[in-house]
Design an enzyme around this catalytic site. Sequence first.
Site: not given
Ligand code: NAP
Length: 252
Positions: A61, A85, A150, A152, A154
Amino acid sequence: MTDSLQDKAVVVTGAGSGIGRATARAFASAGAQVLAVGRTKERLVETAGDDPRITPYAADITEEPDAVVDAAVGAYGHIDIIVNNAAIIGGGALGEHDRVQVERIFQTNLFAPVFLTQAALPHLSDGGTIVNLSTAIMHGLRAWPGASIYGASKVALEFLTRTWAVELAPRRVRVVGIAPGIIATPVLVNNGVPAEQRAAMRAAAEEFTPLGRIGQPEEIAWWILNACRDEASFATGFVLAVDGGVAVSKGP
Ligand SMILES: NC(=O)c1ccc[n+]([C@@H]2O[C@H](COP(=O)([O-])OP(=O)(O)OC[C@H]3O[C@@H](n4cnc5c(N)ncnc54)[C@H](OP(=O)(O)O)[C@@H]3O)[C@@H](O)[C@H]2O)c1
């Protein structure tokens, strides 16, 4: 529940794991058509399983926002919902960040939602919704030592959420934010955090989360999904913490 998401055209970034995967599946279960976007095709295919309503689309993306929009418009003719996301994390105090890492975090977490949403503007339907994923940890004016870059990214995304909500309101496009607490996803594995550190971080999260546990991806997907329903159509510009109480407590 009504069938207000039936046949909606949805783009979910980061749909290959964690919250994005759960969100793509939840929308498909509600009858929507989902373009599941991420860099790793196999993960997206796994997300889709045998659900014909989920279309895997491999793209970075940060480099191909126009291609993502073209794929969605080519498949569905328009876009009803975008879930910004996908994100990466990168820890360290100020002196420990290198320039490449800082730029990568902002490109992925901030610039990509900007350019993807911008590219989608001509194709957003009346009554559409943009959902931006933030985080509850740096809620309000709280500091977050070790995660300044990170955090910042968000904080900035939350500002975009509020501002775009006003800018797009005349088109009846809503812009909302969901700010998760600590959720059981592969995010730490995906970003190279060692197993020992992951275990310590999980234990700490269970300690500082008032409800005494971390959340599941489906518990975030539920709020994302319902924020996009027609029944939610009077709410825009908010950022909702779904976090077991972290945002209203003293935090980590
Ligand atoms: N998990 C938590 O505790 C938590 C807490 C607060 C906020 N969040 C937020 O929730 C959201 C989802 O987090 P998550 O924990 O589900 O993370 P995750 O499991 O690491 O999923 C993030 C996904 O984004 C994809 N991605 C990363 N860079 C990309 C790029 N340049 N282009 C396209 N896809 C990309 C990755 O897949 P590929 O590597 O295959 O591209 C990965 O599948 C994020 O915005 C995160 O900041 C999560």
